[in-house]
Design an enzyme around this catalytic site. Structure first.
Site: not given
Length: 299
Positions: A13, A239, A248
């Site tokens: 994701r 993002c 991340n």
């Protein structure tokens, strides 16, 4: 190894969502199966959102269907609104991750509504959850906003005061959306929140590594008693609604660190590194992390 850590793989994701060239669904499913084979069990497989906003994630229902062939997998789906949460439930999801931002600027940029409007949607979605379905509450910009800078702890607590009573059993994840948090800030906010909400028994950290502090922030949260951490294979991510934010913390970096600490993750690092190497060369992707390069260096 007496202690255990739960690593939530969010690469399918968070790692994929900002990549422009569409990754074929078959390749995404192959990555999913290979990640599962490393021992990863809780995997954020995608998000139910507008295909116009994030076309890369339009095939999330296909990935959810593929999970039927993976015994014991816990497929988590990110949803930013009540409407998309209901769509995810209709698609067969039984583990939602609802995200809203502390920062009004970021929440409006993300979902075109104020945080309290999103909070009301979260409450209605919680009420609509069927028995047996699980919920994670992702608190974005819990430490820093890409538009407004550092976020006051009081603002985070004020929002949690509204949200926690809506579903006290939900897992609460504090998200360092921009990667600008420092370890002292992470420890301060977690200690304050955990003391204020003893009814919350599941806490998590979603850390980005934009400024190289991802692992340090994970370790700071670990010292506070946090045992659930998000990570993305090959450090993929960033993002789309947080300008400048990179990926991340790399899953392989977390596994390496916890292995060295004598903490059991259940993940086979030797099997994970080849998957991360393949993830790092996805066209349009932005990779990160250090362990992958260190373990594959020649000479």
């Amino acid at each position: 190894m007496a202690e255990h850590v739960d690593i939530v793989e969010v690469g399918p994701r968070d790692g994929f969502q900002g990549i422009g060239p569409f990754i074929p669904t078959e390749r995404k499913i192959d990555f999913l199966r290979r990640l599962y084979a490393t021992g990863l069990r809780r995997i954020e497989i995608g998000s139910i959102v507008s295909p116009a906003a994030l076309p890369q994630l339009a095939d999330t229902p296909d990935l959810l269907a593929a999970c039927a062939d993976l015994p014991g997998i816990v497929p988590q789906i990110l949803v930013p609104t009540e409407k998309h949460g209901l769509k995810a439930l209709q698609a067969g999801s039984d583990f939602l991750a609802f995200v809203l931002s502390v920062s009004e600027s970021h929440n409006r940029n993300n979902v075109r509504r104020a945080p309290m409007d999103s909070a009301a949607e979260y409450g209605r979605l919680c009420a609509a959850m069927p028995e047996g379905a699980d919920m994670r509450l992702n608190i974005a910009t819990a430490f820093d906003c890409p538009f407004d800078g550092r976020v006051a702890e009081d603002d985070v607590i004020a929002l949690l005061d509204v949200l926690v009573p809506m579903r006290p059993g939900a897992e609460v994840c504090l998200c360092d959306t921009t990667g600008r948090a420092a370890p002292d800030h992470v420890m301060s906010l977690f200690r304050r929140a955990m003391a204020r909400y003893p009814q919350v028994t599941r806490w998590a950290l979603h850390a980005h590594d934009t400024y190289g502090l991802g692992l340090a922030n994970v370790h700071a949260a670990w010292l506070c008693g946090i045992r659930v951490f998000d990570a993305s294979f090959a450090g993929l991510g960033g993002c789309p609604f947080a300008p400048g934010a990179t990926g991340n913390v790399a899953t392989e970096d977390l596994v390496w660190m916890f292995d060295r600490m004598g903490v059991h993750s259940g993940i086979d690092l030797g099997a994970l590194v080849p998957v991360a190497c393949d993830g790092a060369v996805i066209p349009g992707g932005l990779s990160g992390g250090r362990v992958r390069a260190a373990l594959t260096a020649k000479g």
